[in-house]
Design a protein around this motif. Structure first.
Motif, PDB file in Angstrom:
ATOM      1  N   MET A   1       0.842  -1.200   0.000  1.00 38.04           N
ATOM      2  CA  MET A   1       0.000   0.000   0.000  1.00 38.04           C
ATOM      3  C   MET A   1       0.877   1.251   0.000  1.00 38.04           C
ATOM      4  O   MET A   1       1.849   1.334   0.754  1.00 38.04           O
ATOM      5  CB  MET A   1      -0.893   0.014   1.242  1.00 38.04           C
ATOM      6  N   ILE A   2       0.542   2.204  -0.841  1.00 41.35           N
ATOM      7  CA  ILE A   2       1.313   3.445  -0.925  1.00 41.35           C
ATOM      8  C   ILE A   2       0.973   4.344   0.260  1.00 41.35           C
ATOM      9  O   ILE A   2      -0.190   4.631   0.531  1.00 41.35           O
ATOM     10  CB  ILE A   2       1.020   4.185  -2.248  1.00 41.35           C
ATOM     11  N   ARG A   3       2.026   4.784   0.958  1.00 44.82           N
ATOM     12  CA  ARG A   3       1.850   5.671   2.108  1.00 44.82           C
ATOM     13  C   ARG A   3       2.431   7.059   1.875  1.00 44.82           C
ATOM     14  O   ARG A   3       1.987   8.033   2.490  1.00 44.82           O
ATOM     15  CB  ARG A   3       2.517   5.057   3.346  1.00 44.82           C
ATOM     16  N   ALA A   4       3.446   7.148   1.005  1.00 44.97           N
ATOM     17  CA  ALA A   4       4.145   8.426   0.814  1.00 44.97           C
ATOM     18  C   ALA A   4       4.287   8.756  -0.666  1.00 44.97           C
ATOM     19  O   ALA A   4       4.596   7.881  -1.479  1.00 44.97           O
ATOM     20  CB  ALA A   4       5.521   8.375   1.466  1.00 44.97           C
ATOM     21  N   ILE A   5       4.063  10.015  -0.999  1.00 46.03           N
ATOM     22  CA  ILE A   5       4.249  10.494  -2.367  1.00 46.03           C
ATOM     23  C   ILE A   5       5.274  11.626  -2.324  1.00 46.03           C
ATOM     24  O   ILE A   5       5.055  12.655  -1.677  1.00 46.03           O
ATOM     25  CB  ILE A   5       2.925  10.984  -2.986  1.00 46.03           C
ATOM     26  N   LEU A   6       6.394  11.403  -2.996  1.00 47.05           N
ATOM     27  CA  LEU A   6       7.480  12.377  -3.048  1.00 47.05           C
ATOM     28  C   LEU A   6       7.465  13.075  -4.403  1.00 47.05           C
ATOM     29  O   LEU A   6       7.169  12.460  -5.422  1.00 47.05           O
ATOM     30  CB  LEU A   6       8.830  11.682  -2.840  1.00 47.05           C
ATOM     31  N   LYS A  95      -3.189  15.306   0.819  1.00 46.48           N
ATOM     32  CA  LYS A  95      -3.097  15.377   2.281  1.00 46.48           C
ATOM     33  C   LYS A  95      -4.412  14.940   2.910  1.00 46.48           C
ATOM     34  O   LYS A  95      -4.428  14.231   3.923  1.00 46.48           O
ATOM     35  CB  LYS A  95      -2.754  16.798   2.732  1.00 46.48           C
ATOM     36  N   GLU A  96      -5.509  15.350   2.298  1.00 42.80           N
ATOM     37  CA  GLU A  96      -6.835  14.977   2.799  1.00 42.80           C
ATOM     38  C   GLU A  96      -7.026  13.460   2.756  1.00 42.80           C
ATOM     39  O   GLU A  96      -7.690  12.875   3.615  1.00 42.80           O
ATOM     40  CB  GLU A  96      -7.909  15.669   1.955  1.00 42.80           C
ATOM     41  N   LYS A  97      -6.407  12.820   1.770  1.00 39.34           N
ATOM     42  CA  LYS A  97      -6.488  11.358   1.650  1.00 39.34           C
ATOM     43  C   LYS A  97      -5.583  10.649   2.652  1.00 39.34           C
ATOM     44  O   LYS A  97      -5.648   9.424   2.782  1.00 39.34           O
ATOM     45  CB  LYS A  97      -6.104  10.928   0.232  1.00 39.34           C
ATOM     46  N   GLY A  98      -4.706  11.405   3.314  1.00 40.05           N
ATOM     47  CA  GLY A  98      -3.866  10.820   4.351  1.00 40.05           C
ATOM     48  C   GLY A  98      -2.452  10.456   3.942  1.00 40.05           C
ATOM     49  O   GLY A  98      -1.715   9.834   4.718  1.00 40.05           O
ATOM     50  N   TYR A  99      -2.028  10.838   2.749  1.00 42.01           N
ATOM     51  CA  TYR A  99      -0.669  10.524   2.311  1.00 42.01           C
ATOM     52  C   TYR A  99       0.364  11.415   2.998  1.00 42.01           C
ATOM     53  O   TYR A  99       0.106  12.593   3.272  1.00 42.01           O
ATOM     54  CB  TYR A  99      -0.532  10.717   0.800  1.00 42.01           C
ATOM     55  N   LEU A 100       1.533  10.840   3.250  1.00 39.05           N
ATOM     56  CA  LEU A 100       2.694  11.626   3.625  1.00 39.05           C
ATOM     57  C   LEU A 100       3.262  12.214   2.342  1.00 39.05           C
ATOM     58  O   LEU A 100       3.356  11.517   1.327  1.00 39.05           O
ATOM     59  CB  LEU A 100       3.752  10.747   4.300  1.00 39.05           C
ATOM     60  N   PRO A 143      18.991  10.577  -2.588  1.00 39.12           N
ATOM     61  CA  PRO A 143      18.065  11.619  -2.108  1.00 39.12           C
ATOM     62  C   PRO A 143      16.679  11.075  -1.759  1.00 39.12           C
ATOM     63  O   PRO A 143      16.085  11.467  -0.744  1.00 39.12           O
ATOM     64  CB  PRO A 143      18.005  12.596  -3.287  1.00 39.12           C
ATOM     65  N   ILE A 144      16.162  10.172  -2.583  1.00 41.13           N
ATOM     66  CA  ILE A 144      14.848   9.579  -2.313  1.00 41.13           C
ATOM     67  C   ILE A 144      14.908   8.690  -1.079  1.00 41.13           C
ATOM     68  O   ILE A 144      14.033   8.750  -0.202  1.00 41.13           O
ATOM     69  CB  ILE A 144      14.359   8.786  -3.544  1.00 41.13           C
ATOM     70  N   LEU A 145      15.941   7.879  -0.976  1.00 46.01           N
ATOM     71  CA  LEU A 145      16.079   6.989   0.181  1.00 46.01           C
ATOM     72  C   LEU A 145      16.245   7.790   1.471  1.00 46.01           C
ATOM     73  O   LEU A 145      15.747   7.385   2.531  1.00 46.01           O
ATOM     74  CB  LEU A 145      17.269   6.047  -0.023  1.00 46.01           C
ATOM     75  N   HIS A 146      16.916   8.924   1.379  1.00 44.86           N
ATOM     76  CA  HIS A 146      17.087   9.803   2.547  1.00 44.86           C
ATOM     77  C   HIS A 146      15.725  10.296   3.037  1.00 44.86           C
ATOM     78  O   HIS A 146      15.458  10.320   4.246  1.00 44.86           O
ATOM     79  CB  HIS A 146      17.978  10.984   2.165  1.00 44.86           C
ATOM     80  N   ALA A 147      14.855  10.669   2.103  1.00 46.48           N
ATOM     81  CA  ALA A 147      13.505  11.112   2.471  1.00 46.48           C
ATOM     82  C   ALA A 147      12.711   9.975   3.105  1.00 46.48           C
ATOM     83  O   ALA A 147      12.018  10.167   4.115  1.00 46.48           O
ATOM     84  CB  ALA A 147      12.777  11.637   1.237  1.00 46.48           C
ATOM     85  N   LEU A 148      12.820   8.784   2.537  1.00 44.76           N
ATOM     86  CA  LEU A 148      12.063   7.641   3.058  1.00 44.76           C
ATOM     87  C   LEU A 148      12.519   7.255   4.462  1.00 44.76           C
ATOM     88  O   LEU A 148      11.697   6.876   5.307  1.00 44.76           O
ATOM     89  CB  LEU A 148      12.197   6.449   2.111  1.00 44.76           C
ATOM     90  N   LYS A 152      10.209   7.058   7.681  1.00 46.54           N
ATOM     91  CA  LYS A 152      10.055   5.674   8.147  1.00 46.54           C
ATOM     92  C   LYS A 152       9.080   4.903   7.245  1.00 46.54           C
ATOM     93  O   LYS A 152       8.161   4.215   7.707  1.00 46.54           O
ATOM     94  CB  LYS A 152       9.603   5.639   9.612  1.00 46.54           C
ATOM     95  N   VAL A 153       9.318   5.052   5.950  1.00 45.34           N
ATOM     96  CA  VAL A 153       8.503   4.409   4.923  1.00 45.34           C
ATOM     97  C   VAL A 153       9.426   3.575   4.038  1.00 45.34           C
ATOM     98  O   VAL A 153      10.534   4.002   3.708  1.00 45.34           O
ATOM     99  CB  VAL A 153       7.766   5.473   4.073  1.00 45.34           C
ATOM    100  N   SER A 154       8.993   2.389   3.642  1.00 43.43           N
ATOM    101  CA  SER A 154       9.804   1.539   2.776  1.00 43.43           C
ATOM    102  C   SER A 154       9.607   1.936   1.316  1.00 43.43           C
ATOM    103  O   SER A 154       8.580   2.535   0.961  1.00 43.43           O
ATOM    104  CB  SER A 154       9.417   0.073   2.960  1.00 43.43           C
TER     105      SER A 154
END
Length: 210
Positions: A1-6, A95-100, A143-148, A152-154
Motif C-alpha cells: 500500500m502506498i503511504r508516501a508520495i514524493l 493530504k486529505e487522503k492521508g498521504y505523507l 536523495p529519495i532513500l534519505h527522504a524515506l 520511516k517508509v519503505s
C-alpha cells in the motif's frame, strides 16, 4: 500500500522554466561570453547545477558560475516563478487522503523554500530533501532513500513524481513507483524512454491513481 508520495520541485510543482532559462543565459553571456540554445539548456534540467556549469565553463570556474547563477536566480524568483496549474489543489487533496508528502529536489534549500513560499505550497510537506542534505545526487537513489528514512517508509510504500529523466532513473534505482509528467519542459520522448510506472498530462491526474 502506498503511504508516501514524493515530488521533484522545479518543473513538477513549480513552473520555473523561464526563470532557469533567463538565469542560465545571464551567466553564459556575462561570464563566458557564450550563447547557448534554449533546447540545449532544457536538456540539462534536473541535473545538479554545479555539474551543468562544469559542462560549459572550466572545472575551476564551476563554483563561481554557480554562485553568479544563484544570485541572479534568487533576485528574480518573484518575477518569473509561478505554480504549476492545479498543484496546490492536488497537494491539498492528497493530504486529505492521508498521504505523507515530500519534496526531493536538486535545488539548495534557500532557493527551494523561497519558490515554495511564493507558490504557497510549503506547508503541505512532511519532509524535504535539498541538494544541501546529501552528497550523492540524482540520478542516484540516495536523495529519495534519505527522504524515506526520515518518513520511516519503505520503498514499496512510496512514489516519486518528476519531470526529468534523472527523476525517474533515481526513483527506479530507489525501487519506488515512478510517475512522469507530460508537461515536462524537457523532451517528452526522453522522459517516456525511462519507462515510468505511470504517466500524467496534468498534475491533477495523480488523484486518479492514488
Amino acid at each position: 500500500m502506498i503511504r508516501a508520495i514524493l515530488f521533484d520541485l522545479d518543473g513538477t510543482l513549480i513552473d520555473s522554466t523561464e526563470l532557469i532559462l533567463v538565469s542560465f543565459n545571464y551567466v553564459m553571456k556575462e561570464y563566458l561570453q557564450k550563447e547557448v540554445p534554449e533546447e540545449e539548456i532544457r536538456n540539462l534540467f534536473g541535473i545538479p547545477l554545479r555539474k551543468q556549469m562544469a559542462l560549459f565553463g572550466t572545472e575551476g570556474r564551476a563554483d563561481e558560475l554557480v554562485e553568479r547563477y544563484r544570485e541572479h536566480n534568487l533576485q528574480n524568483h518573484e518575477k518569473y516563478l509561478k505554480p504549476i496549474k492545479g498543484a496546490k489543489e492536488t497537494l491539498a487533496a492528497l493530504k486529505e487522503k492521508g498521504y505523507l508528502l515530500g519534496i526531493v529536489t536538486s535545488k539548495k534549500e534557500d532557493a527551494a523554500r523561497l519558490g515554495m513560499q511564493i507558490c504557497q505550497i510549503e506547508s503541505f510537506f512532511d519532509v524535504f530533501v535539498f541538494s544541501d542534505d546529501v552528497t550523492i545526487h540524482k540520478p542516484e537513489p540516495e536523495p529519495i532513500l534519505h527522504a524515506l528514512r526520515q518518513l520511516k517508509v519503505s520503498p514499496k510504500e512510496a512514489v516519486y513524481v518528476g519531470d526529468s529523466t534523472y527523476d525517474i532513473i533515481s526513483g527506479k534505482k530507489a525501487r519506488v513507483e515512478t510517475v512522469g509528467v507530460g508537461y515536462t519542459p524537457v523532451s517528452r520522448e526522453a522522459l517516456k524512454a525511462t519507462n515510468p510506472d505511470h504517466w500524467i498530462e496534468e498534475i491533477t491526474e495523480i488523484l486518479e491513481i492514488y
